[in-house]
Scaffold this active site. Structure first.
Site, short mmCIF file in Angstrom:
data_model
loop_
_atom_site.label_atom_id
_atom_site.label_comp_id
_atom_site.label_asym_id
_atom_site.label_seq_id
_atom_site.Cartn_x
_atom_site.Cartn_y
_atom_site.Cartn_z
N LYS A 30 0.84 -1.20 0.00
CA LYS A 30 0.00 0.00 0.00
C LYS A 30 0.88 1.26 0.00
O LYS A 30 2.10 1.17 0.21
CB LYS A 30 -0.92 -0.05 1.23
CG LYS A 30 -1.91 -1.23 1.18
CD LYS A 30 -2.77 -1.27 2.42
CE LYS A 30 -3.82 -2.38 2.32
NZ LYS A 30 -4.67 -2.45 3.54
N HIS A 46 -1.66 -5.56 1.41
CA HIS A 46 -2.91 -6.27 1.15
C HIS A 46 -2.60 -7.69 0.69
O HIS A 46 -1.63 -7.91 -0.04
CB HIS A 46 -3.70 -5.56 0.03
CG HIS A 46 -4.78 -6.43 -0.55
ND1 HIS A 46 -6.01 -6.53 0.05
CD2 HIS A 46 -4.80 -7.26 -1.63
CE1 HIS A 46 -6.75 -7.40 -0.66
NE2 HIS A 46 -6.03 -7.85 -1.67
N GLU A 85 -9.08 -10.47 -8.11
CA GLU A 85 -8.15 -9.34 -7.92
C GLU A 85 -7.04 -9.37 -8.95
O GLU A 85 -6.62 -8.33 -9.46
CB GLU A 85 -7.59 -9.36 -6.48
CG GLU A 85 -8.67 -9.02 -5.46
CD GLU A 85 -8.23 -9.23 -4.01
OE1 GLU A 85 -7.06 -9.58 -3.77
OE2 GLU A 85 -9.07 -9.03 -3.11
N ASN A 144 -1.79 -0.12 7.38
CA ASN A 144 -1.30 -1.48 7.64
C ASN A 144 -0.46 -2.07 6.51
O ASN A 144 -0.30 -3.29 6.40
CB ASN A 144 -2.45 -2.41 8.08
CG ASN A 144 -3.48 -2.65 6.99
OD1 ASN A 144 -3.34 -2.15 5.88
ND2 ASN A 144 -4.49 -3.43 7.30
N TYR A 162 -12.17 -2.86 -3.47
CA TYR A 162 -12.75 -2.93 -2.12
C TYR A 162 -14.28 -2.89 -2.15
O TYR A 162 -14.91 -2.49 -1.17
CB TYR A 162 -12.21 -1.78 -1.27
CG TYR A 162 -10.80 -2.02 -0.74
CD1 TYR A 162 -10.49 -3.16 0.00
CD2 TYR A 162 -9.79 -1.09 -0.95
CE1 TYR A 162 -9.21 -3.38 0.49
CE2 TYR A 162 -8.50 -1.30 -0.44
CZ TYR A 162 -8.22 -2.45 0.28
OH TYR A 162 -6.95 -2.66 0.78
P1 DAT Z 1 -7.56 -7.22 5.18
O1 DAT Z 1 -6.77 -6.10 4.55
O2 DAT Z 1 -6.82 -7.82 6.34
O3 DAT Z 1 -8.04 -8.23 4.18
P2 DAT Z 1 -10.27 -6.18 5.15
O4 DAT Z 1 -10.36 -6.74 3.78
O5 DAT Z 1 -11.34 -6.53 6.11
O6 DAT Z 1 -8.86 -6.58 5.82
O7 DAT Z 1 -10.19 -4.60 5.08
C1 DAT Z 1 -9.45 -3.96 4.06
C2 DAT Z 1 -8.73 -2.81 4.64
O8 DAT Z 1 -9.65 -1.88 5.19
C3 DAT Z 1 -7.79 -3.16 5.80
O9 DAT Z 1 -6.55 -3.63 5.37
C4 DAT Z 1 -7.70 -1.86 6.52
C5 DAT Z 1 -9.11 -1.26 6.35
N1 DAT Z 1 -9.94 -1.60 7.51
C6 DAT Z 1 -10.49 -2.79 7.80
N2 DAT Z 1 -11.18 -2.74 8.94
C7 DAT Z 1 -11.07 -1.46 9.38
C8 DAT Z 1 -11.58 -0.75 10.49
N3 DAT Z 1 -12.34 -1.35 11.41
N4 DAT Z 1 -11.25 0.56 10.62
C9 DAT Z 1 -10.48 1.17 9.70
N5 DAT Z 1 -9.98 0.58 8.61
C10 DAT Z 1 -10.28 -0.73 8.45
MG MG Z 2 -9.36 -8.04 2.63
#
Ligand code: DAT
Ligand code: MG
Length: 150
Positions: A11, A117, A128, A114, A51
């Protein structure tokens, strides 16, 4: 051998912090095979598609803005159970819950920064890969695999 594939993306914060090489190195060292790699400035449209499943979440606009804040590096890695293992290597979504030794557990603190991805299932990985690499990705045999797989 069946080639499971996953989409891993560094990212904007990970790119700016110079962590691209570190993340590539971990997947290389583990024995996974690189099929595609590119740096790009993603468009809002591409990120909203990537997303789409999260579009109703309250953090969605902030997430898209963060992902738009600079270039990303997308890659496709192949190997046995690479989707699940890639997620383990990345660590938990919330870096504070990520074990040390994982990428997020070693380099990140906040969920909104974080670093990386990784696809969460074989089906989403294929979606994807098609989204981020519409031009297609490599498919090649590697003699090294006989030293990695039994
Ligand atoms: P991951 O990236 O572990 O697959 P995800 O697909 O649920 O997690 O979410 C995508 C991204 O969105 C994640 O890397 C960071 C952001 N995100 C997820 N949950 C969040 C939250 N509760 N608050 C803020 N950002 C969040
Ligand atoms: Mg995800």
């Amino acid at each position: 051998m069946a080639q499971e594939r996953t989409y891993i993306m560094v990212k904007p914060d990970g790119v700016e912090r110079g962590l691209v090489g570190e993340i590539i190195k971990r997947f290389e060292n583990r024995g996974f095979k690189l099929l595609a790699l590119k740096a790009l400035q993603p468009s809002r449209d591409l990120l909203e598609k990537h997303y789409a499943d999260l579009s109703s979440k309250p953090f969605f606009p902030k997430l898209v803005d963060y992902m738009l804040s600079g270039p990303v590096v997308g890659m496709v890695w192949a190997g046995k159970e690479v989707v699940k293992t890639g997620r383990v290597m990345l660590g938990a979504t919330n870096p504070l819950a990520s074990a040390p030794g994982t990428i997020r557990g070693d380099y990140a603190i906040d969920v909104g920064k974080n670093i990386c991805h990784g696809s969460d299932a074989v089906e989403s990985a294929e979606k994807e890969i098609a989204l981020w690499f519409p031009e297609g990705v490599l498919n090649y045999e590697r003699s090294l695999d006989k030293l990695i797989y039994e």
